[in-house]
Design an enzyme around this catalytic site. Structure first.
Site, PDB file in Angstrom:
ATOM      1  N   THR A 192       0.824  -1.214   0.000  1.00 28.50           N
ATOM      2  CA  THR A 192       0.000   0.000   0.000  1.00 28.50           C
ATOM      3  C   THR A 192       0.862   1.271   0.000  1.00 28.50           C
ATOM      4  O   THR A 192       0.676   2.175   0.801  1.00 28.50           O
ATOM      5  CB  THR A 192      -0.961   0.000   1.208  1.00 28.50           C
ATOM      6  OG1 THR A 192      -0.193  -0.190   2.413  1.00 28.50           O
ATOM      7  CG2 THR A 192      -1.965  -1.121   1.092  1.00 28.50           C
ATOM      8  N   GLU A 250       4.031   6.494   7.543  1.00 29.28           N
ATOM      9  CA  GLU A 250       4.471   5.183   7.035  1.00 29.28           C
ATOM     10  C   GLU A 250       4.792   5.227   5.539  1.00 29.28           C
ATOM     11  O   GLU A 250       5.727   4.571   5.074  1.00 29.28           O
ATOM     12  CB  GLU A 250       3.388   4.146   7.310  1.00 29.28           C
ATOM     13  CG  GLU A 250       3.765   2.726   6.930  1.00 29.28           C
ATOM     14  CD  GLU A 250       2.739   1.745   7.456  1.00 29.28           C
ATOM     15  OE1 GLU A 250       2.964   1.184   8.544  1.00 29.28           O
ATOM     16  OE2 GLU A 250       1.690   1.537   6.798  1.00 29.28           O
ATOM     17  N   ASP A 273       0.259  -8.525  15.691  1.00 32.92           N
ATOM     18  CA  ASP A 273      -1.065  -8.229  16.234  1.00 32.92           C
ATOM     19  C   ASP A 273      -1.803  -9.553  16.304  1.00 32.92           C
ATOM     20  O   ASP A 273      -1.915 -10.243  15.280  1.00 32.92           O
ATOM     21  CB  ASP A 273      -1.772  -7.243  15.286  1.00 32.92           C
ATOM     22  CG  ASP A 273      -3.100  -6.771  15.845  1.00 32.92           C
ATOM     23  OD1 ASP A 273      -3.779  -7.564  16.545  1.00 32.92           O
ATOM     24  OD2 ASP A 273      -3.474  -5.616  15.569  1.00 32.92           O
TER      25      ASP A 273
END
Ligand code: 5GW
Ligand code: MN
Length: 299
Positions: A192, A250, A273
């Protein structure tokens, strides 16, 4: 040149001292261990902590770990530091740098010898995107003003996290980044990255090595200075054009790493996570996202 220092007795005593066993038989084959530019990718069972600890103690290395507790995110600070005392760089010199707008909310935590908490008072930005992105500017400014004199390496991470297994000097290198847990195993087309050519964070479709996480990078102070300076300046250039990259800081970090390749890369063991489950390649979970009530904490 005499080779007497390498007689078998010396090698044997090194082995006895450090529990060394040549790692030729059980290298991992299930994961990538080396980037195309020969930077190690750090996974469990690929290094020897005793050797690395001895090397870093010999150099008397000091480590700074930076976190931001802005507005309600101060609630994460105590768990972060308490779990770090158990697992982060145990036996080494560590400074915790806590950036906050609520200095009086930062709790006292019992620390082992050689470890200190330094609270740094900074402004709170109104938009959460700015809270996240301005970390680059503050890290840059404090790198020049303080970190340079106080520590050798910086580890820059999110605060909404807890340590749950060892994180040691195996992560330290001139410049390191961390594979994003959510995009691990994804191919380049799935990364992304920012795709707007007008943005300073733009990465063309046929470029990009890995997708790195914004919430875990570091290196020596000089390299972190250069990284954060680049990211902050790129964000300011975009801001002047009314552009903000898709994943904020990011996205700019990923742009920096594309043209300034990290010298070490941390596997998702170092940033996980539990919502992502426990895939086979993940033999240890060292640093886990703390579940947050998004409505309550972010309003
Ligand atoms: C508040 C609302 C939405 C998003 C971020 C914030 C926020 C982030 C904040 O109010 N205060 C704050 O200190 N932060 C810092 O930015 C924390 O150090 C946090 O770990 C970091 C990144 O934001 P996160 O952790 O909410 O982002 P994700 O991508 O881990 O969900
Ligand atoms: Mn986070």
């Amino acid at each position: 040149m005499k080779g007497s220092e390498w007689h078998p007795g010396v090698i044997l005593s090194c082995r006895a001292q450090l529990g060394y066993r040549p790692p030729d038989t059980d290298r991992r084959t299930d994961v990538l261990l080396l980037s195309p530019w020969l930077a190690p990718i750090v996974w469990s069972e690929t290094y020897n902590s005793a050797i690395l600890d001895a090397q870093f103690h010999q150099r008397n290395v000091r480590v700074g770990i930076t976190i931001f507790g802005i507005k309600k995110y101060t609630v994460f600070v105590s768990t972060f530091i308490e779990t770090a005392e158990k697992y982060f760089m145990v036996g080494h010199k560590v400074n915790y740098y806590v950036f906050t707008d609520r200095v009086s909310d930062i709790p006292m935590v019992d620390l082992a010898e050689g470890r200190r908490v330094m609270v740094l008072s900074v402004p709170a930005y109104r938009r959460w995107q700015d809270v996240s992105m301005r970390r680059m500017e503050m890290l840059r400014d404090y790198s020049r003003r303080r970190f340079m004199e106080e520590v050798d390496y910086l580890v820059c991470v999110d605060v909404d996290m807890r340590f749950s297994d060892e994180v040691g000097v195996e992560i330290l290198s001139d410049l390191f980044g961390t594979l994003h847990p959510g995009l691990y195993g994804t191919s380049r087309e799935g990364y992304t990255y920012e795709r707007n050519p007008q943005s300073e964070a733009y990465i063309p479709a046929d470029e990009g090595d890995f997708y790195y996480a914004g919430g875990y990078f570091g290196g020596n102070v000089e390299e972190v200075y250069k990284l954060t300076d680049f990211c902050h300046n790129a964000m300011m250039t975009d801001k002047a054009k009314n552009i903000e990259a898709v994943w904020h800081d990011e996205s700019y970090l990923n742009k920096y790493f594309l043209y300034h390749k990290p010298t070490r890369i941390l596997s998702p063991e170092y940033l996980w996570d539990d919502d992502l489950g426990t895939p086979d390649f993940l033999r240890r979970k060292r640093f886990l996202a703390v579940r947050k009530n998004h409505k309550e904490i972010r309003n």
